[in-house]
Design an enzyme around this catalytic site. Structure first.
Site, short mmCIF file in Angstrom:
data_model
loop_
_atom_site.label_atom_id
_atom_site.label_comp_id
_atom_site.label_asym_id
_atom_site.label_seq_id
_atom_site.Cartn_x
_atom_site.Cartn_y
_atom_site.Cartn_z
N MET B 135 0.99 -1.13 -0.09
CA MET B 135 0.54 0.46 0.27
C MET B 135 0.71 1.34 0.48
O MET B 135 2.15 1.66 -1.08
CB MET B 135 -1.13 -0.06 1.48
N SER B 136 0.59 2.38 0.92
CA SER B 136 0.87 3.79 1.02
C SER B 136 2.78 3.82 1.37
O SER B 136 3.25 4.22 0.26
CB SER B 136 0.72 4.39 1.41
N VAL B 137 3.50 1.96 1.44
CA VAL B 137 4.39 1.84 1.42
C VAL B 137 4.89 2.39 -0.07
O VAL B 137 6.88 2.69 -0.37
CB VAL B 137 5.52 0.97 2.34
N LYS B 139 4.54 4.46 -1.89
CA LYS B 139 4.89 5.93 -2.64
C LYS B 139 5.96 6.30 -2.09
O LYS B 139 6.85 7.13 -2.85
CB LYS B 139 4.03 6.63 -1.48
#
Lengths: 419, 419
Positions: B135-137, B139
């Site tokens: 998920m936002s890792v 980014k």
């Protein structure tokens, strides 16, 4: 499978439909007229499928077939340019091996002779490390896994299918035997005519995840439900009829008998011991079921490794991966009389045994075959294996056989003669 | 991101929601009440997500991040049972490292100290060779790739976004600078509130392929169209606001600047040189675009390798993979005044820089963070990296931080003390 007419675009050659040259799916994002999607169904059109068959994972959900943590097995090379190997097509045209590749929209070809990779070429959207969809070549993996489980005593080929999958009781498979699904001699109402939208195979595609499901569709939306709904027609055991649902039933028998998913089974029994170079994958239906009749994607080299494993009576990478008698049983072939009425004019005298096509030709060659020209061709006498991925516009090997089969035999003879 | 309330099921513990114990997706096919599908949306429910986040590829289309053909890089081990490492939660409860893992629904944790893997545990549906959705890792990978391209002169952080993606001219990004997307200081109408179905993030999920699209839906059905439709609110450059669309814009800047897909870029610049153990993958939208804001899945060990690469100022596997100044710039952090108004009570004094969270704590720790508790925690002073995958019922790290952050600091101190 017996019906195969090419779409109108067949006038376009392999070079003219090269996905890279045409710019399919290039750019960020690709232009709308160069975009291929699952939901629109465009991935099944020609020439779009020339990109899609090398990128199926970007279009549908998949599950990995893990290659394990070890090194890839050796695939020794002995480069030999066989492009000029000459043959004559079934309709009398002079042909070369290289020209055959173009005419049959090959995406990748690997030829092994005596265990050495002598020829390897890539075209279209395929790369050495990228998996290509094998389609019905998948069936020969399913059959080989079933053969392994039979050898282990986990499956009895004479047992009723319902011994493993009792939920099929009310279906066409309710009174079928395991070996009848292996050899595709069940009597089924289901039809597999790729040019008829009302054919059973179109329902199977919706069920197995390879076609979009329109709102309001009332048919089965997963493979298991589709199998349970199959109706009988005629008798079991009487004649060969190429129907993918047999392979999907066999895949369920393998899962129930082993307690493993088909992907884990293939990983544990073949992909890891074989020392595959890359993970393979199956596309899955909406509830995670692998398509055992057509869903496998592998790299070209890995399908070549598998072909060499089979040619070597199951031995590869220093191990006996498949019991030799399983392969000898396949190579001996099935009942040629049961095969004959199916009317495969390009395969006279052939048979079908445990999800493999057996030519019974002078070299005892046998094959795995996919509908857009994917294939494994094993010539025991010439000690030759041809692994091939393709994206032929015509759905059916009647479009390939007149060109490919003579080319394979000619190459085999060249190699045996030391040419 | 700032709003994070747990669903009613949070009473159920990690042990009570173990996907294996509960029988999710087991059987051939799994029973209907144990089946998790994309189309029903059940994959996003708790506890179903505890299976889904370790099996996302079976639910949505993906594209591979190739690890290359070489061997995996060494990840030397020095086993050290840190489970008893004691801390006190932000709300004053005594805690141990092992208990913290349970309380925060960890699927896998890897701790490196001075480059050695001292602790590695798996829970739930995760296995060492299986990718878990970051998920936002994701980014922080996108930001790091952007940093590499800036160092190569391919991206100018001061340039207008439209220098790279002119199609964004009429959108909120029409007058934004590249560095404002990197640091998430753009002024956008878009909201990211996971508990509000009308929040922008729900439209983003439909666009990026992580939510089904209902018939008749009139919003964007791919990431690019979604970005082009974003409206401005307030001013750019004034304040940090965590909004995933910034990362997706940055991913498009990276693609345009490099001429490569995000997956090929990550493969070539990081995954291959780092000697990753397994291929990673991104989920893709309907036209093949990787979700640069949340779509990456990797194995735990590979995200640990990446964390160690960052801790080592970009050097790993005998190579300088990321220029050291790119990482030093991240570690120095962003503007703390611009971060403050966002109101992250668990991160006092922190900042956000190029898609990384910088604590500015006594050890100079910085982090990659995913919404269900996924994370990379880099403590330069303690020479410690913690890589973590999780499937916390609450969407938001406010649910993890009070327990995890004190545990990480306590462990860092233990390790520095030789404990």
């Amino acid at each position: 499978m017996s019906v195969a007419t090419a779409p109108s675009q067949t006038a376009l050659t392999a070079a003219e439909t090269d996905p890279q040259t045409l710019g399919w799916m290039q750019g960020f994002p690709p232009p709308p007229d160069k975009t291929i999607t699952f939901h629109s169904g465009s991935f099944r059109s020609f020439p779009e499928l020339r990109w899609a068959w090398s990128n199926i994972r970007q279009l549908v959900p998949t599950v990995n077939v893990w290659r394990g943590a070890g090194p890839a097995s050796a695939l020794p090379r002995a480069e030999h340019d066989i492009g000029a190997s000459a043959s004559v097509t079934m309709d009398g045209r002079p042909m070369t091996f290289a020209r055959m590749l173009e005419e049959t929209y090959v995406d990748g070809i690997a030829v092994l002779h005596r265990g050495k990779l002598i020829y390897e070429r890539y075209f279209g959207a395929l790369k050495p490390h990228k998996p290509h969809i094998a389609m019905s070549v998948t069936k020969s993996f399913t059959g080989t896994l079933a053969g392994i489980l039979i050898a282990e005593g986990k499956i009895d080929p004479q047992a009723p299918v319902t011994d493993y999958v009792p939920e099929l009781k009310a279906s066409a498979f309710g009174d079928a035997r395991v070996h009848e699904t292996m050899d595709m001699t069940t009597g089924l109402e289901y039809t597999e005519i790729y040019t008829d939208k009302n054919s059973g195979v179109f329902g199977l595609r919706r069920a197995n995840g390879m076609a979009p499901i329109e709102p309001g569709y009332e048919g089965a939306t997963n493979i298991f439900d589709f199998l349970c709904a199959q109706k009988k027609q005629g008798e079991h055991g009487k004649a060969f009829a190429y129907k993918t649902v047999n392979s999907d039933v066999l895949a369920f028998i393998c899962r129930r008998a082993s307690g493993m998913t088909l992907s884990d089974l293939l990983s544990e029994r073949i992909w890891i011991p074989m020392g595959a170079e890359e993970d393979a994958h199956y596309h899955v239906d909406r509830i995670g079921t692998e398509s055992g009749g057509g869903g496998l994607s592998t790299t070209l080299r890995d399908v070549a490794r598998f072909g060499e494993t089979i040619r070597n009576h199951g031995r590869f990478n220093g191990r006996q991966i498949v019991p030799s008698h399983v392969i000898e049983d396949i190579a001996r072939g099935g009942d040629r009389e049961k095969f004959k009425p199916a009317g495969y004019t390009t395969l006279p005298g052939a048979s079908y045994r445990n999800q493999w096509w057996v030519t019974h030709n002078a070299h005892g060659a046998f094959m795995a075959r996919g509908v857009h020209g994917q294939g494994i061709y094993i010539d025991p006498m010439a000690e030759m294996v041809i692994a091939r991925y393709a994206s032929h516009p015509a759905a059916g090997n009647a479009a390939n056989d007149p060109v490919t089969l003579p080319a394979y035999m000619a190459l085999a003879k060249d190699l045996m003669a030391g040419g």
